[in-house]
Design an enzyme around this catalytic site. Structure first.
Site, mmCIF file in Angstrom:
data_model
loop_
_atom_site.group_PDB
_atom_site.id
_atom_site.type_symbol
_atom_site.label_atom_id
_atom_site.label_comp_id
_atom_site.label_asym_id
_atom_site.label_seq_id
_atom_site.Cartn_x
_atom_site.Cartn_y
_atom_site.Cartn_z
ATOM 1 N N GLU A 498 0.758 -1.122 -0.063
ATOM 2 C CA GLU A 498 -0.141 -0.117 -0.007
ATOM 3 C C GLU A 498 0.779 1.447 0.058
ATOM 4 O OE1 GLU A 498 -3.461 -0.033 2.510
ATOM 5 O OE2 GLU A 498 -4.242 -1.715 1.542
HETATM 6 C C1 LIG Z 1 3.013 -9.582 0.539
HETATM 7 C C2 LIG Z 1 2.578 -8.478 -0.586
HETATM 8 C C3 LIG Z 1 1.455 -8.336 -0.944
HETATM 9 C C4 LIG Z 1 1.049 -7.455 -1.744
HETATM 10 N N1 LIG Z 1 -0.525 -7.039 -2.198
HETATM 11 C C5 LIG Z 1 -0.842 -6.609 -3.417
HETATM 12 C C6 LIG Z 1 -2.190 -6.808 -3.854
HETATM 13 O O1 LIG Z 1 -2.945 -7.435 -3.167
HETATM 14 N N2 LIG Z 1 -2.217 -6.350 -4.998
HETATM 15 C C7 LIG Z 1 -1.386 -5.545 -5.808
HETATM 16 O O2 LIG Z 1 -1.816 -4.977 -6.831
HETATM 17 N N3 LIG Z 1 -0.098 -5.309 -5.200
HETATM 18 C C8 LIG Z 1 0.128 -5.821 -3.997
HETATM 19 N N4 LIG Z 1 1.591 -5.788 -3.599
HETATM 20 C C9 LIG Z 1 2.395 -4.991 -4.308
HETATM 21 C C10 LIG Z 1 2.841 -3.866 -3.335
HETATM 22 O O3 LIG Z 1 1.784 -2.810 -3.417
HETATM 23 C C11 LIG Z 1 4.104 -3.432 -3.942
HETATM 24 O O4 LIG Z 1 5.092 -4.103 -3.595
HETATM 25 C C12 LIG Z 1 4.676 -1.752 -3.381
HETATM 26 O O5 LIG Z 1 3.655 -1.153 -4.182
HETATM 27 C C13 LIG Z 1 5.879 -1.819 -3.825
HETATM 28 O O6 LIG Z 1 6.293 -1.990 -5.113
HETATM 29 P P1 LIG Z 1 7.833 -3.016 -5.048
HETATM 30 O O7 LIG Z 1 7.804 -4.018 -4.088
HETATM 31 O O8 LIG Z 1 7.836 -3.249 -6.834
HETATM 32 O O9 LIG Z 1 8.947 -1.901 -4.772
HETATM 33 P P2 LIG Z 1 9.708 -0.939 -5.934
HETATM 34 O O10 LIG Z 1 8.665 -0.153 -6.572
HETATM 35 O O11 LIG Z 1 10.691 -1.823 -6.771
HETATM 36 O O12 LIG Z 1 10.415 0.117 -4.894
HETATM 37 C C14 LIG Z 1 11.757 -0.326 -4.347
HETATM 38 C C15 LIG Z 1 12.249 0.520 -3.122
HETATM 39 O O13 LIG Z 1 12.182 1.831 -3.911
HETATM 40 C C16 LIG Z 1 11.512 2.837 -3.147
HETATM 41 N N5 LIG Z 1 10.916 3.815 -4.256
HETATM 42 C C17 LIG Z 1 10.290 3.696 -5.424
HETATM 43 N N6 LIG Z 1 10.121 4.714 -5.978
HETATM 44 C C18 LIG Z 1 10.327 5.845 -5.243
HETATM 45 C C19 LIG Z 1 10.403 7.109 -5.308
HETATM 46 N N7 LIG Z 1 9.769 7.716 -6.125
HETATM 47 N N8 LIG Z 1 11.229 7.748 -4.243
HETATM 48 C C20 LIG Z 1 11.524 7.120 -3.269
HETATM 49 N N9 LIG Z 1 11.549 5.767 -3.116
HETATM 50 C C21 LIG Z 1 10.875 5.135 -3.924
HETATM 51 C C22 LIG Z 1 10.204 2.236 -2.634
HETATM 52 O O14 LIG Z 1 9.758 2.676 -1.363
HETATM 53 C C23 LIG Z 1 10.926 0.726 -2.151
HETATM 54 O O15 LIG Z 1 11.660 0.900 -0.962
HETATM 55 C C24 LIG Z 1 1.823 -6.689 -2.426
HETATM 56 C C25 LIG Z 1 3.080 -6.775 -2.079
HETATM 57 C C26 LIG Z 1 3.638 -7.722 -1.424
HETATM 58 C C27 LIG Z 1 4.939 -7.852 -1.116
#
Ligand SMILES: Cc1cc2nc3c(=O)[nH]c(=O)nc-3n(C[C@H](O)[C@H](O)[C@H](O)COP(=O)(O)OP(=O)(O)OC[C@H]3O[C@@H](n4cnc5c(N)ncnc54)[C@H](O)[C@@H]3O)c2cc1C
Length: 816
Positions: A498
């Site tokens: 989220e």
């Molecule tokens: C267990 C689990 C359940 C989930 N459930 C759902 C679901 O039901 N439906 C769904 O659609 N998604 C779901 N997600 C996805 C979740 O919302 C994403 O994991 C989340 O949005 C972050 O994306 P990412 O993990 O790819 O991180 P990335 O986007 O790869 O980011 C990596 C790091 O970079 C940081 N970052 C990225 N952009 C910026 C920026 N502009 N400035 C500063 N920092 C930045 C992030 O904070 C993070 O620390 C789930 C994820 C997990 C792990």
């Protein structure tokens, strides 16, 4: 002498005018009057300077004059330097409502606006559900069995959750749901946080997903079909946005839905051909209906409009041809249902679009509009519930665990993390319940949702680490008796989902707040887009007045003058005045950062994060103050209030100091530091006396402990799983009696009145009874007490090969 007097009158007069944002006329009057007095009474130079100041104020401050020559120039420059707001950003900015966050941005928060949110509490029905159904569900969870043995909730728990309507808390009663308030949803999730798999499983369908999207945007037919089925668990929903290429940057999803025609049962149907790859989708492995976000295209113009329609959301039944669904990911620490979904040339009719074909391309707006409410509740409530259990377990453990002949709760080193857990829990409880109450009153708090999500899940990470430390090896050793280790290892899930916390803190809180909550920035940008000079003049000079106002308020209040009036008692009022002071400081610094960095502020995330931290801590302090005012206080709650507010204001001030030190314009940083903290910093960390008092209370049977542990599963009933919190509570009720007996017996042992080999407490109490140092009844009481203490201290051990998933890989090192 006259000169000094005139300068003082002019400065004080201007500060008063600026503080009140009274406008150009009173400022002009002050300067003109002092100028004329100067000229008439022997200070012509100073008088002339003051009159020049008056002319400058007239030229810049009086709209009729400045619009002729000044505003057009400023407007031209503004158009060049103002940040470009993309459509996606604009959608996010326009979503949700502005409430107390806007007051904090204004620099002169109106406390009455916060107090106006009356709180009627939970209804009888909601309270009964939290007390009964949530206790039953909690009593069916065994973390070890769920995580290690089954990797799922037990079937009887799934059945109970469906039967009792846990998945339909947000669905109105007319569709068969529970129709709960936001506060009730929060209370439910807090209680279920005894087990993170249970909390997530219930939280997700009640948060952002098909249920909420349908309620808000669904066609009547979609609502009539799906809502009753979602409410009673016949349908299990999931929502797929994220994929391998699009995480935080969710608008970049490469998944497509192309408008096309296809023969279905001998008829030509207008629909979408979907190709997508989603991952990490919670509940996907068992979902019966998939909410899907994709980019919609109409290359053949079948809908009669443009090709690229934008992000769209649809509801796809699980058994639709071409969907691969059912595999699982393995989220750290918690086996809640989560997995990938892949679709290849999946054909669905157009009426699967949520809201029907006319909502094509509206998906992103729908998602961000819904996000504010769900994000305020689900994860912040989980974090708050976790804080209550962590506090209850840690306080109980620290009291019964004796080392060096003392409960470890008596050691200051342990008291420090214990009090910190209590304060983080107190703050979380205030923030989540007060914000849920705002939602119940009609708000859709967008910026507070980002504050709560990131701050409270960071608190959770922090306090779980403290709880682990307090428990020592007891928490490190996994097994059925370890009630905290599994939840601790699952914490990164809350940090990541989220809106991952780094991005939320660095980008969203201030980035969104600066434009969304600022009293004038949105108007300035709108005037720029509309090329409306008059509207720009009004907004820009209103903004200038605000900057002068915040400068005067921050400076004078920094000197301890003109404290804001607040509706709080003598305990809380000083903190509320500090919130007002730092709010003015924050408003000034926010404007200074925006003015000095312009559009570069977007990429200066460390600056933006610190401003976001100030806003977050002021918001949280305000929630604590509101909670304090409304609640029936218990003994030592004042200590916790002082501790919590001191901690938050210290953090707010610290963030400001780091901002001053790191603003690229060094001179501006120094000037701000001098204006905002003319007498230096005001807040240090909470005093040790508060720490000692709080730690004592939360590790004993006390009114404060009971209050903080409200909304938890704390009863052990027949047939339920083991409840360590109930067991600790029972031990604490008996603690004072036990402690007196420990003292008697240990003193006797030290004096040599008991056999030297009576090393175990049990032996010592038996010997003391024999020596008639304690009564028969006390000896029996201590035997039972010690048995229970030992049971709570015991950890699990396993067969040598118990953890290996592949037996053939086990090496029996020392086997005979
Ligand atoms: C267990 C689990 C359940 C989930 N459930 C759902 C679901 O039901 N439906 C769904 O659609 N998604 C779901 N997600 C996805 C979740 O919302 C994403 O994991 C989340 O949005 C972050 O994306 P990412 O993990 O790819 O991180 P990335 O986007 O790869 O980011 C990596 C790091 O970079 C940081 N970052 C990225 N952009 C910026 C920026 N502009 N400035 C500063 N920092 C930045 C992030 O904070 C993070 O620390 C789930 C994820 C997990 C792990």
């Amino acid at each position: 002498m006259l000169q000094l007097l005139l300068i003082i009158v002019a400065v004080v007069g201007l500060l008063v005018v600026m503080r009140r944002e009274a406008g150009a006329l009173p400022a002009l009057a002050v300067l003109a009057a002092t100028g004329i007095v100067g000229i008439l009474f022997g200070s012509p130079l100073l008088g002339a300077l003051l009159l020049i100041g008056a002319v400058a104020v007239a030229v810049c401050g009086l709209p009729a004059l400045r619009r002729q020559w000044l505003t057009p120039r400023i407007f031209a420059t503004f158009k060049k330097v103002a940040p470009k707001v993309s459509d996606t950003e604009r959608t996010a900015l326009e979503a949700g409502s502005v409430g107390w966050d806007g007051e904090l941005f204004s620099g002169k928060p109106n406390w009455e606006a916060l107090m106006a949110y009356g709180d009627d509490g939970l209804t009888d029905e909601e309270r009964a559900f939290v007390d009964h159904q949530c206790s039953v569900a909690s009593g069916m969870t065994n973390a070890w069995e769920i995580t290690r043995e089954r990797a799922d909730l037990p079937p009887e728990l799934w059945a109970y959750l469906k039967k009792e309507g846990f998945f339909g808390m947000i669905i109105p009663k007319q569709y068969g749901g529970l129709g709960f308030s936001a506060k009730a949803q929060s209370a439910v999730l807090q209680k279920l946080a005894v087990n993170e798999t249970l909390m997530v499983t219930v939280g997700v369908p009640n948060s952002l997903g098909p249920g909420e999207l349908l309620l808000k945007y669904g066609t009547q037919q979609q609502k009539d079909h799906y809502l009753p089925r979602l409410a009673d668990g016949r349908e299990i929903p999931c929502f797929g946005l994220t994929g391998p290429r699009a995480g935080s940057d969710a608008t970049s999803i490469p998944d497509t839905g192309v408008v096309c025609k296809q023969m279905v049962d001998g008829e030509e149907v207008l629909g979408l051909r979907l190709n997508f790859e989603k991952r990490w989708i919670t509940l996907a492995p068992i979902a019966t209906v998939v909410g899907l976000a994709f980019r919609m295209f109409d290359p053949d113009g079948l809908l009669g409009g443009e090709n690229d329609l934008g992000i769209t959301c649809a509801l796809i039944p699980r058994d639709t041809d071409g969907m691969e669904i059912g595999r699982r990911h393995h989220p750290i620490g918690s086996p809640f249902m989560n997995g990938p979904i892949v679709g290849k040339d999946v054909f669905v009719p157009l009426d699967t679009i949520i809201g029907g074909p006319e909502m094509a391309g509206q998906g992103w707006r729908m998602l961000v509009e819904c996000l504010s409410v769900g994000r305020c509740i689900t994860l912040p409530s989980g974090a708050t519930g976790t804080s209550r259990y962590a506090l209850g377990w840690s306080g109980g453990f620290a009291r019964i665990r004796r080392q060096f002949n003392l409960p470890v709760a008596e050691m200051e080193g342990v008291q420090e993390p214990l009090a910190r857990i209590a304060a983080l829990s107190y703050i979380s409880q205030a923030a989540v319940m007060e914000t849920a109450n705002m939602i119940d009153k009609g708000d859709k708090p967008a910026v507070p949702s980002a504050i709560l999500k990131s701050q409270l899940t960071e608190f959770q990470r922090d306090l779980l680490s403290h709880a682990m430390d307090i428990h020592g090896g007891k928490a490190v050793t996994l097994g059925p008796r370890n009630y905290i280790g599994i939840g601790y290892s699952a914490n990164p899930v809350a940090i990541t989902v989220e809106g991952a916390n780094i991005m939320t803190r660095n980008l969203m809180i201030f980035g969104q707040g600066a434009i969304r909550c600022h009293p004038y920035v949105l108007e300035e940008l709108a005037a720029k887009d509309a090329d409306d000079l008059k509207a720009f003049d009004k907004a820009f000079f209103g903004h200038a007045g605000l900057i002068f106002g915040n400068t005067a308020r921050a400076f004078t209040q920094g000197l301890g003058l003109g404290k804001a009036s607040t509706p709080f008692d003598e305990v809380a009022a000083p903190y509320a005045q500090e919130v007002a002071r730092l709010s003015a400081a924050f408003g000034l610094c926010a404007d200074a950062a925006m003015a000095s960095l312009g559009s570069a502020l977007k990429s200066r995330e460390m600056v933006s994060a610190r401003l976001g931290d100030v806003l977050s801590n002021l918001y949280l302090t305000s929630m604590v103050l509101k909670q304090w005012r409304a609640s029936d206080k218990v003994e030592s709650e004042a200590a916790l209030m002082h501790y919590s507010c001191t901690l938050l204001l210290h953090r707010a001030e610290q963030a400001l100091i780091e901002l001053f030190d790191n603003l690229p314009n060094r001179g501006l940083g120094k000037l701000l530091s001098w204006l905002v903290m003319p007498l230096g910093r005001r807040w240090t960390t909470p005093h040790d006396d508060l720490t000692r008092e709080i730690a004592q209370k939360v590790s004993r049977h006390s009114a404060l402990r009971s209050k903080l542990l409200g909304n938890t599963w704390d009863q052990q009933e027949e047939g339920q799983q083991d409840n360590p919190l109930a067991r600790y509570n029972a031990l604490l009720v008996d603690y004072d009696r036990a402690e007196a007996l420990y003292r008697t017996v240990n003193k006797a042992y030290a004096k040599g009145e008991l056999p030297v080999e009576a090393l175990h407490p049990e032996q010592r109490f038996a010997a003391a009874r024999e020596a008639e140092l304690i009564s028969e009844e006390d000896a029996r009481f201590m035997a039972e007490y010690e048995t229970e203490v030992l049971a709570m201290l015991t950890v699990d051990d396993f067969a040598f090969d118990a953890f290996a998933q592949q037996q053939e890989k086990v090496v029996w090192h020392n086997a005979a």
